[in-house]
Design a protein around this motif. Structure first.
Motif: not given
Length: 222
Positions: A27-33, A72-75, A95-100
């Motif tokens: 549910r808290s998944a992040a993706v890098r674009l 290039d951003v992780t969201v 907004q960008a998040v701190t990436g895993p």
């Protein structure tokens, strides 16, 4: 706010479906674009499979309002999903998040070569079905006191670490491709390698995994 203009409603629907499946597993998944020109790559990591999933999305134009050529951003996958407007074929970049940790280590951009030994798509799907059935059968046969998380994980690792056909590709990679909607009945499937990485590719997305025992070779930190 950066707005992505997707090529059409179908691209928007496929992106939304991919994000929904990632959120199903986390549910808290992040993706890098990563985007350049009219191509967008969306990277995600469903934790159940320990693989990297990549969905390529076609853009109608790079960005709104003359923003930078590359992105290039992780969201947050959930926030990105909420911003997808299928009828307008757009998505707003959150907004960008701190990436895993995985978001900092991606497969190489180039150097991929075709690998032989992959079964036909029908045989591949049959193999996945047999593996799922075996897992269910073996876990259901366990006595209640033996049905621990450790034992379920042990059985799962044994089954999903088997290799596909005459390749070194773990079955869990093909299972991930099917679970994420990449392995469709009409879709051709191909296997590629680049250094320490293997990549199962279909027209709907790819699943990449690092081969064990190769240390930190050919890692792309971007």
């Amino acid at each position: 706010m950066t707005v992505l203009h997707l090529a059409d409603e179908g691209e928007a629907a496929d992106l939304a479906a991919f994000l929904s499946r990632l959120i199903h597993y986390d549910r808290s998944a992040a993706v890098r674009l990563q985007a350049a020109g009219t191509a967008l790559a969306v990277f995600g990591r469903p934790p159940s499979f320990e693989v990297l999933a990549i969905r390529a999305v076609r853009l109608a134009k790079p960005y709104e309002k003359g923003l930078e050529v590359t992105l290039d951003v992780t969201v947050s996958a959930g926030e990105l999903l909420e911003s997808v407007d299928e009828s307008a074929a757009t998505a707003a970049v959150p907004q960008a998040v701190t990436g895993p940790p995985w978001a900092g280590v991606l497969p190489p951009r180039g150097g991929w070569r075709a690998e032989p030994g992959l079964p036909a798509p029908d045989a591949l799907r049959a193999m996945i079905g047999a593996a799922v059935a075996e897992f269910r059968s073996r876990t259901q046969e366990l006595a209640p006191e033996d049905r621990t998380r450790a034992e379920l994980d042990r059985i799962g690792r044994e089954i999903w670490s088997r290799t596909v056909g005459d390749t070194s590709l773990p079955v869990r990679v093909a299972h991930a491709a099917q679970s994420l909607g990449f392995l469709r009945s009409e879709a051709p499937v191909a296997l590629f390698s680049s250094g320490a990485w293997l990549r199962l590719r279909t027209p709907y997305g790819s699943v990449a995994v690092r081969r064990s025992g190769l240390g930190a070779l050919d890692v792309s930190v971007r």
